[in-house]
Write an enzyme that holds these catalytic residues in place. Sequence first.
Site, PDB file in Angstrom:
ATOM      1  N   GLU A 189       0.831  -1.210   0.000  1.00  0.00           N
ATOM      2  CA  GLU A 189       0.000   0.000   0.000  1.00  0.00           C
ATOM      3  C   GLU A 189       0.867   1.263   0.000  1.00  0.00           C
ATOM      4  O   GLU A 189       0.695   2.165   0.811  1.00  0.00           O
ATOM      5  CB  GLU A 189      -0.986  -0.005   1.179  1.00  0.00           C
ATOM      6  N   TYR A 223       0.147  -7.604  -1.576  1.00  0.00           N
ATOM      7  CA  TYR A 223      -0.913  -6.839  -0.908  1.00  0.00           C
ATOM      8  C   TYR A 223      -2.236  -7.424  -1.385  1.00  0.00           C
ATOM      9  O   TYR A 223      -2.694  -7.154  -2.489  1.00  0.00           O
ATOM     10  CB  TYR A 223      -0.798  -5.354  -1.246  1.00  0.00           C
ATOM     11  N   ASP A 274       0.640  -7.890   3.541  1.00  0.00           N
ATOM     12  CA  ASP A 274      -0.680  -7.691   4.131  1.00  0.00           C
ATOM     13  C   ASP A 274      -1.623  -8.643   3.412  1.00  0.00           C
ATOM     14  O   ASP A 274      -2.032  -8.386   2.280  1.00  0.00           O
ATOM     15  CB  ASP A 274      -1.108  -6.231   3.944  1.00  0.00           C
ATOM     16  N   ASN A 293      -4.615  -9.590   4.479  1.00  0.00           N
ATOM     17  CA  ASN A 293      -6.009  -9.195   4.683  1.00  0.00           C
ATOM     18  C   ASN A 293      -6.899 -10.328   5.191  1.00  0.00           C
ATOM     19  O   ASN A 293      -8.061 -10.442   4.788  1.00  0.00           O
ATOM     20  CB  ASN A 293      -6.587  -8.599   3.388  1.00  0.00           C
TER      21      ASN A 293
END
Length: 259
Positions: free
Chosen positions: A35, A105, A144, A146
């Site tokens: 990000e 990501y 990440d 998520n």
Amino acid sequence: MKLISWNVNGLRACVRKGFLDFFHEQDADIVCLQETKLQEGQIELDLPGFHQFWNYALKKGYSGTAVFTKMKPLSVWYGVGENVVEDEGRIITLEFDSFYLVNVYTINAKRDLTRLPERLMWEDALRDYLLQLNEEKPVIYCGDLNVAHEEIDVKNARANKGKSGFTVEERGKMSTLLQTGFVDSFRHLYPHQTDSFTWWSYMRDVRARNIGWRIDYFIVSNQLAPLIKEACIYKDVMGSDHCPIGLELTTYTNKTSHS
């Protein structure tokens, strides 16, 4: 070998909040970012001794990944194929002599879960990709991701069941990956450690009260598990709604030139 991964939630803002101080203090061999929210030319980082690789999203101020490495990779590529969203700058793969590094990501399913079907397709394609790489060399997969995999990985598991990042489907995809030859490095060392989170909402006092989720990971091939020396969460490092995480592998060398 020391690695760092961090969702910086906008690298330019994170730099203003001390990113470079943390970067230099850690002196890691590889640093992976997610990000970054950058386009090419919007930032120049003076990082002597590091090779820099960037994957920018087509959409301005959105997504994006980067890898800074002391070791020069044999090759670098972006995305994994037609079935995975590649215009969002979500994946960078670096090949070294003795392992692959995959910085990711992961797609967020969104609060209303409208992106969940796409997310699940992403998970399947990415797992196939990681397994393909793993047939050639061990893999270090980080970023990440998520998803809070187990109930221990989210502060209020009962209240969050079914929400984005904690759906049965997303958690199941993580379980499937770990059953096919990979290890969650943090849980490998600390299987029962509670209140170990990497992301907190910006809502008032949430981070101070440690009401968080563990959604950032270093996942490694099974053959690397015996080499995991440390897997850490830098919970006190500010600059983003995520904190950095670290991985140290012992007696693991790479022959690739630093030049």
